[in-house]
Design a protein around this motif. Structure first.
Motif, PDB file in Angstrom:
ATOM      1  N   VAL A 201     -37.812  -3.965  -8.594  1.00  0.00           N
ATOM      2  CA  VAL A 201     -36.793  -3.276  -9.731  1.00  0.00           C
ATOM      3  C   VAL A 201     -37.529  -2.542 -10.556  1.00  0.00           C
ATOM      4  N   PHE A 202     -37.138  -1.856 -11.577  1.00  0.00           N
ATOM      5  CA  PHE A 202     -37.380  -0.925 -12.580  1.00  0.00           C
ATOM      6  C   PHE A 202     -36.347  -0.295 -13.576  1.00  0.00           C
TER       7      PHE A 202
ATOM      8  N   PRO B 268     -36.249   1.396  -5.999  1.00  0.00           N
ATOM      9  CA  PRO B 268     -34.422   2.015  -7.371  1.00  0.00           C
ATOM     10  C   PRO B 268     -34.998   1.659  -8.467  1.00  0.00           C
ATOM     11  N   THR B 269     -34.664   2.740  -9.469  1.00  0.00           N
ATOM     12  CA  THR B 269     -34.007   2.184 -10.842  1.00  0.00           C
ATOM     13  C   THR B 269     -33.033   2.723 -11.446  1.00  0.00           C
ATOM     14  N   ILE B 270     -33.296   1.106 -12.285  1.00  0.00           N
ATOM     15  CA  ILE B 270     -31.355   1.175 -12.513  1.00  0.00           C
ATOM     16  C   ILE B 270     -31.322   1.606 -14.231  1.00  0.00           C
TER      17      ILE B 270
ATOM     18  N   ARG C  89     -38.166   8.326 -17.875  1.00  0.00           N
ATOM     19  CA  ARG C  89     -37.843   8.992 -16.266  1.00  0.00           C
ATOM     20  C   ARG C  89     -39.114   9.016 -16.074  1.00  0.00           C
ATOM     21  N   MET C  90     -40.317   9.330 -16.341  1.00  0.00           N
ATOM     22  CA  MET C  90     -41.578  10.109 -15.288  1.00  0.00           C
ATOM     23  C   MET C  90     -41.930   9.017 -14.487  1.00  0.00           C
ATOM     24  N   LEU C  91     -41.561   7.584 -14.467  1.00  0.00           N
ATOM     25  CA  LEU C  91     -41.377   6.524 -13.387  1.00  0.00           C
ATOM     26  C   LEU C  91     -40.479   6.055 -12.530  1.00  0.00           C
ATOM     27  N   ALA C  92     -39.091   7.183 -12.838  1.00  0.00           N
ATOM     28  CA  ALA C  92     -38.128   7.029 -11.847  1.00  0.00           C
ATOM     29  C   ALA C  92     -38.586   7.886 -10.791  1.00  0.00           C
TER      30      ALA C  92
ATOM     31  N   PHE D 147     -25.995   4.731 -11.277  1.00  0.00           N
ATOM     32  CA  PHE D 147     -26.988   4.859 -12.280  1.00  0.00           C
ATOM     33  C   PHE D 147     -27.681   3.588 -11.448  1.00  0.00           C
ATOM     34  N   MET D 148     -28.148   3.091 -10.140  1.00  0.00           N
ATOM     35  CA  MET D 148     -28.708   1.981  -9.567  1.00  0.00           C
ATOM     36  C   MET D 148     -29.305   2.289  -9.090  1.00  0.00           C
ATOM     37  N   GLY D 149     -29.907   3.303  -9.348  1.00  0.00           N
ATOM     38  CA  GLY D 149     -31.293   3.947  -8.381  1.00  0.00           C
ATOM     39  C   GLY D 149     -30.927   4.384  -7.138  1.00  0.00           C
TER      40      GLY D 149
END
Length: 481
Positions: free
Chosen positions: A314-315, A338-340, A325-328, A373-375
């Motif tokens: 999880v990120f 997931p990216t939170i 943004r780039m990693l999401a 907003f939890m990816g």
């Protein structure tokens, strides 16, 4: 979801048109510029010169492109899309200067480039685009969007030395816990000064950050309360820790923190470390000797963090900056992890009032705030949002993907009591409402928690799993301090 085919067709760049760009900002901001430069070169039928990295901004990193990225791989992998050379032919090197530089508007479309840049390129044969970051439109034809993905996710590979050190850090985290969470914590003094926010440090903070803020002569006089209401302030280490605990991440979680110099140092980090004692950074996982080749170069150090964050289960971010943004986008592209992102607008009201409620009420409202907003895979409608964060044109969904995801989550739900590494399980829900997209121009100032009954109803909705721990005495103390 899986990556779509990125075949965009062969292309011959014109041998008498050379495009150079000067990237701007830190590693991830420059990454957007490099990615978009390849697409612009294709649009203009030009030969691209390997981009020049920013060596003059705040970071003062003297690294060249080849010090961070595998330049030979970059050139060869894209050879069928755009011709790329390491440097200009000698006859053009002598004439390139200020007269050949130009800056295009932000979000310049293909039509914009054809009208503004192409005539100059045809006349001079070489053009340098300066301060090249976010200078290409978000929406492009599908083949150009796929080229963006091909560059960002495949052509831009770190050098062997960076990749190997980054993988060592990942392996060391996984030896400590099979699953781990990575937090990108932007809380450097310059970043806080630029934000114009106030973080509770009294006159000392106002004096110190105010002095740093004067470096940017064009910044308006800040209104800290307004910036916070508008969701412009990054969460403090304590706030992001409380958010994570409210979302169900236990104290046994293994946490990797990617950050620069944290304002306030250990005193600022202490509440986060108290919440998550298994706290790691590059410096705790590697020796000074191992990090020595990278430690004097901010972009190379950022690249190591990028690798670890990318491979985390999880990120999480405390901001919505370039790395987030780039990693999401990358994590969506490669099978979706997931990216939170913190919903800072709504969380602001909650943190201001946190001393007036129990831990259970606080945690319930955090989960309500974080809906969307939890990816989740379908967090926004395809075509909406920043492309580098939501690269939908490059992602295909199998017809049975939804059923497979739901089956996995149902199995996880049955296994909650066997939770590993403090990572909670939760339902993945398709959030397609516009409110799930962070819109920097949406200045809503309404207190999201005026209507307590409505909020409690939302928090108790069946979409929210009761996966948090309700007996958290240490958190009650932290909320009341």
């Amino acid at each position: 979801m899986v990556a779509a085919s990125l075949a965009v067709g062969s292309h011959d760049s014109h041998s008498k048109r050379y495009l150079t760009i000067a990237a701007s900002g830190g590693l991830n901001q420059q990454r957007t510029g490099i990615t978009d430069a390849v697409v612009v070169a294709r649009m203009l039928n030009a030969t691209l010169v390997v981009p020049k990295l920013d060596q003059k901004s705040f970071w003062k990193d003297k690294s060249n492109f080849g010090d961070i990225f595998d330049v030979d791989w970059f050139i060869s992998f894209l050879s069928k899309d755009v011709v790329i050379v390491k440097e200009l032919p000698e006859k053009f090197q002598k004439v390139v200067g200020r007269s050949h530089g130009m800056r295009v508007p932000r979000k310049c479309t293909q039509h914009c480039y054809e009208n503004r840049v192409l005539p100059v390129l045809l006349k001079r044969h070489v053009v340098e685009l300066t301060k090249f970051d976010y200078r290409l439109a978000n929406k492009l034809d599908t083949d150009l969007q796929k080229l963006r993905c091909k560059v960002n996710y495949h052509a831009l590979q770190f050098t062997n030395s960076i990749s190997e050190m980054g993988q060592k850090l990942v392996d060391r985290m996984k030896k400590r816990s099979r699953r781990f969470l990575a937090l990108h914590l932007r809380f450097e003094p310059d970043m806080l000064a630029f934000s114009g926010c106030y973080y509770g440090g009294g006159d000392k903070e106002r004096r110190e950050l105010g002095a740093i803020r004067k470096r940017w002569k064009t910044l308006h006089i800040s209104s800290p309360d307004k910036e916070r209401r508008h969701g412009k302030c990054p969460l403090t280490p304590q706030e992001v820790g409380l958010m994570l605990r409210a979302l169900g991440f236990g104290s046994d979680l293994h946490l990797y923190v990617a950050s620069g110099e944290v304002y306030g140092g250990e005193e600022t980090l202490a509440p986060l470390k108290a919440l998550f004692p298994n706290f790691y950074t590059k410096d705790t996982l590697a020796s000074k000797e191992e990090l020595e080749p990278f430690s004097s170069y901010s972009s190379r150090m950022a690249a190591l963090d990028y690798i670890v964050c990318d491979q985390s289960d999880v990120f999480v971010t405390n901001n919505n900056g370039n790395m987030a943004r780039m990693l999401a986008g990358r994590r969506r592209y490669f099978g979706h992890k997931p990216t939170i992102r913190p919903n800072a607008k709504k969380l602001n009201s909650l943190f201001l009032n946190r001393r007036n409620m129990t831990w259970d009420a606080f945690a319930s409202r955090v989960r309500a705030c974080q809906k969307g907003f939890m990816g989740e895979p379908n967090e926004v409608r395809p075509g909406r949002g920043e492309f580098h964060e939501y690269p939908f044109a490059c992602i295909c969904e199998h017809p049975d993907a939804r059923e497979r995801i739901e089956a996995i989550l149902q199995h996880q739900s049955k296994s909650k009591s066997k939770n590993v590494g403090g990572l909670p399980t939760q339902n993945v829900e398709a959030h397609t409402e516009d409110e799930s997209v962070v819109d920097d121009t949406d200045w809503l100032e309404k207190d999201e928690f005026d209507d307590n009954s409505q909020t409690q109803q939302r928090a108790g909705h069946e979409d929210y799993n009761p996966f948090i721990k309700t007996d958290e005495p240490e958190l009650e103390e932290m909320l009341s301090d």
